[in-house]
Design an enzyme around this catalytic site. Structure first.
Site, PDB file in Angstrom:
ATOM      1  N   SER A  67       9.068  37.352  75.053  1.00 34.58           N
ATOM      2  CA  SER A  67       9.226  37.761  76.507  1.00 34.58           C
ATOM      3  C   SER A  67      10.756  38.319  76.541  1.00 34.58           C
ATOM      4  CB  SER A  67       9.356  36.227  77.264  1.00 34.58           C
ATOM      5  OG  SER A  67       9.234  36.538  78.563  1.00 34.58           O
ATOM      6  N   CYS A  68      10.642  39.292  77.641  1.00 30.10           N
ATOM      7  CA  CYS A  68      11.867  40.010  78.154  1.00 30.10           C
ATOM      8  C   CYS A  68      11.672  40.359  79.483  1.00 30.10           C
ATOM      9  CB  CYS A  68      12.155  41.143  77.189  1.00 30.10           C
ATOM     10  SG  CYS A  68      10.988  42.646  77.232  1.00 30.10           S
ATOM     11  N   PRO A  69      13.095  40.492  80.162  1.00 29.38           N
ATOM     12  CA  PRO A  69      12.923  40.674  81.626  1.00 29.38           C
ATOM     13  C   PRO A  69      12.224  41.944  82.169  1.00 29.38           C
ATOM     14  CG  PRO A  69      15.240  40.360  80.840  1.00 29.38           C
ATOM     15  CD  PRO A  69      14.298  40.621  79.588  1.00 29.38           C
TER      16      PRO A  69
END
Length: 160
Positions: free
Chosen positions: A8-10
């Site tokens: 997960s990343c922004p």
């Protein structure tokens, strides 16, 4: 070994996808079964099922955003940044294998991106931990560069 992972990343457009692909390829190359859930801009892809979580021997979370860890309780968990998932998937698998071999069910944070590193490699005198601390202090001093050349300083000079 059966491994489940979450990336997960922004922004959720490229990096979490690259980390997922690298984890899948590396896991297969090392002989592990792996299922990767991607939490990105379009929502959750390849969501892990309860059966997959129950069958998992270890969990790898490569994320730069908050990922709920409640569903992984009782499993050995390796936490890292997305950067580590992209650049060092082998290292994440090594940590997972070590946790499973030791029979531990806790969480180990690794990698440069998260700022927290496992002290498993520290000697009896803790020298390795001191070295990591010194490096972190040095990085925080250099962070951002010269304030006189920064955007806010230039805007202040421009409007004053």
């Amino acid at each position: 070994m059966n491994v489940v992972a979450v990336t997960s990343c922004p922004t959720g457009i490229a990096h979490c996808q690259m980390a997922a692909e690298n984890l899948e390829r590396t896991g297969e190359r090392l002989g592990h079964e792996i299922k990767v859930e991607v939490q990105g801009a379009v929502g959750t892809q390849n969501e892990l099922t309860a059966a997959e979580l129950n069958d998992a021997d270890a969990v790898i979370i490569a994320a730069d955003t908050a990922v709920s860890r409640d569903r992984f309780e009782g499993k050995p968990l390796v936490g890292a940044s997305v950067k580590d998932g992209v650049n060092d998937p082998e290292g994440l698998f090594e940590h997972a294998v070590e946790l499973v071999a030791a029979g531990e069910t806790g969480t180990v944070e690794v990698g440069g991106g998260s700022g927290v590193e496992s002290d498993a490699g520290a000697g009896a005198d803790g020298a390795a931990a001191g070295t990591a601390s010194d490096a972190t202090e040095e990085d925080s001093r250099r962070r951002g560069g010269d304030r006189e050349k920064g955007l806010f300083a230039r805007l202040k000079r421009l409007f004053s």
